[in-house]
Design an enzyme around this catalytic site. Structure first.
Site, PDB file in Angstrom:
ATOM      1  N   ARG A 201      44.493  37.845  32.103  1.00 34.32           N
ATOM      2  CA  ARG A 201      44.922  38.832  31.075  1.00 34.32           C
ATOM      3  C   ARG A 201      45.196  40.090  31.822  1.00 34.32           C
ATOM      4  NH1 ARG A 201      40.493  36.933  27.039  1.00 34.32           N
ATOM      5  NH2 ARG A 201      40.800  34.947  28.301  1.00 34.32           N
TER       6      ARG A 201
ATOM      7  N   LYS B 183      31.800  30.954  38.006  1.00 35.73           N
ATOM      8  CA  LYS B 183      31.901  29.566  37.451  1.00 35.73           C
ATOM      9  C   LYS B 183      31.139  28.623  37.888  1.00 35.73           C
ATOM     10  CE  LYS B 183      37.238  29.843  37.122  1.00 35.73           C
ATOM     11  NZ  LYS B 183      37.278  29.633  35.592  1.00 35.73           N
TER      12      LYS B 183
END
Length: 490
Positions: free
Chosen positions: A340, A266
């Site tokens: 996920r 990030k």
């Protein structure tokens, strides 16, 4: 940990009002001082209370708003807070009224004159929720809010009505504490230990370590954490307060204790907030704590996947292919779409082991849901209208924003992989929906399921109605109500 405010209920002592110090909050019904306490305060302040209640400023206030009188003559207090709240009011308005009082308390001793208001317990609940502080890492210990005395006509009845709300408040505080903790404190080991400590409340807790997870085939989850020094874990919490052997309701939480994005790292700006990426697991823990504290007559299992997503020589790479517990293979396009992968294995495990009557997962899953809904609503996705509508009803009743977003086979085309069965990331457009479509691959057709994307609601940069800035504890109240209304024995 945080030090919640202590709320004590007692009868109104009209003779003792003149000697009170600190702050007084008066719940006002109407534009005149008609209650015994209001009349007593008006007499002591030589009519100031009546003038304030009849003022244009008071008339323009919405239920739950507050008018402040600093150092009123005739009293020894720092301030008198007049809180507008009609007797016929909503639960949300009553809680906001209590929160308005909490915002003004500081560390002063406080007396709240509620008297015979029918929403006295809800006023106190809102006060407690807003009075939360998280200061364990401050070098100067916080004085906290101390004790608040709530004066009511029938203390025993109000205390009885407030008891289950106190259990909810403690669950909210537990969630907020977990989400607020820095990642060097809340490691996967520490998180698991805090959950294990809830065995003292009657919750059955089981911790699955990496070797066990590997034997179960949870390669999707393990791949996320393989670049971290903190071991990946799955923690199971069972509250068995319902009928013996009855199938439980399942709560599943994403518990990424820190998310760098992994190899798909990030940007530096704002990365410090990725301590909240375990927010879904935090909510599951808070709900389980609430159920135990109020001795809920329901069977509920809470399962959280605890990992840390770090870049390292051993870390998962973009382009890797992993095999999930279900057997579905996944091409990892983006290591920052890691939540996920954790949920895929935990969802499947929950169904295989517990055969739940329904299942809800929570995760700070996508930035796309913030683009769609901002910070006012959680994104809700479901394969079952009945469960989804029941949750939305519970969320509305608790004043927790939630909005259902669509799902459909048309989105599945984006999940196709050249190398594996599916990919873990499908690009920016419809990002929250394709993430939900991914998770649906790991939900059996006959299991009612909701996915809650709490990326925009788990932690806020500004105060909200019932919480200071930081972790909100969003979802504990709504899920507790859902379980009480839908799955608890009557």
């Amino acid at each position: 940990m945080s030090q919640p405010v202590e709320v004590r209920f007692q009868e109104v002592d009209l003779a003792g009002i003149s000697s009170l110090t600190g702050r007084i909050a008066l719940i006002c019904d109407g534009d005149k001082p008609t209650s015994p306490a209001a009349r007593a305060l008006n007499r002591l302040t030589k009519g100031a209370v009546a003038r304030a209640m009849a003022s244009a400023a008071m008339a323009e206030m919405t239920p739950g708003d507050c008018l402040d009188l600093a150092y009123p003559a005739g009293l020894q207090i720092e301030a008198l807070h007049l809180v507008r709240l009609p007797r016929k009011t909503t639960i949300d308005e009553a809680r906001r009224a209590g929160a308005a009082v909490a915002k003004r308390l500081g560390d002063s001793l406080a007396t709240v004159l509620v008297e015979a208001h029918p929403r006295a317990a809800e006023i106190s609940f809102g006060l407690a929720l807003r009075a939360y502080e998280f200061t364990p890492h401050k070098s100067v210990p916080s004085k906290g809010f101390g004790q608040v005395v709530v004066c009511v006509a029938d203390p025993e009845a109000v205390a009885a009505a407030a008891a289950p709300l106190a259990a909810v408040a403690e669950g909210v505080f537990f969630t907020r504490d977990l989400v607020n903790e820095p990642a060097n404190i809340l490691t996967t080991d520490d998180f698991a230990a805090r959950l294990a400590a809830m065995q003292d409340l009657g919750i059955e807790v089981e911790i699955l370590e990496e070797e066990q997870l590997a034997k179960l085939g949870m390669r999707a989850l393990l791949g996320v954490g393989q670049g971290s020094e903190s071991p990946s874990k799955v923690v199971l919490m069972q509250w068995l307060g319902g009928e013996k052997d009855a199938a439980p309701f399942a709560l599943v939480g994403k518990g990424v204790v820190f998310d760098t994005g992994g190899i798909s790292i990030k940007p530096a700006g704002g990365m410090e907030e990725m301590t909240m990426d375990m927010g879904g697991a935090g909510v599951v823990a808070g709900v389980m704590r609430t159920l135990a504290l109020r001795r809920a007559k329901a069977n509920v299992v809470g399962i959280v996947g605890l990992v840390e997503n770090m870049p390292d020589g051993r870390a998962q790479r973009p382009g890797d292919v992993v095999k999930s517990m279900r057997g579905v293979t996944i091409e990892v396009i983006n290591t920052d779409a890691e939540g996920r992968l954790v949920l895929a294995d935990v969802l499947w495990y929950a169904q295989e082991r517990f055969k739940p009557v329904g299942m809800i997962d929570l995760a700070t899953l996508t930035g796309a849901v913030i683009v769609a809904l901002g910070h006012e609503n959680t994104g809700v996705f479901s394969n079952n209208d009945a469960l989804c509508n029941a949750f939305l009803k519970a969320a509305e009743a608790e004043g927790e924003g939630a909005w259902r977003l669509p799902m459909g086979a048309g989105y599945d085309a984006k999940l196709k992989s050249r190398l594996a069965d599916i990919v873990n990331s499908c690009g920016r457009d419809g990002g929250s929906i394709t993430a939900a479509q991914f998770l649906r691959r790991f939900v059996k057709e006959d299991v009612p399921w909701c996915h809650l994307d709490i990326a925009g609601t788990a932690l806020l940069k500004a105060d909200s109605a019932l919480a200071p800035k930081g972790a909100t504890g969003w979802g504990v109240r709504a899920l507790n109500r859902l379980i009480k209304d839908r799955y608890e024995a009557k």
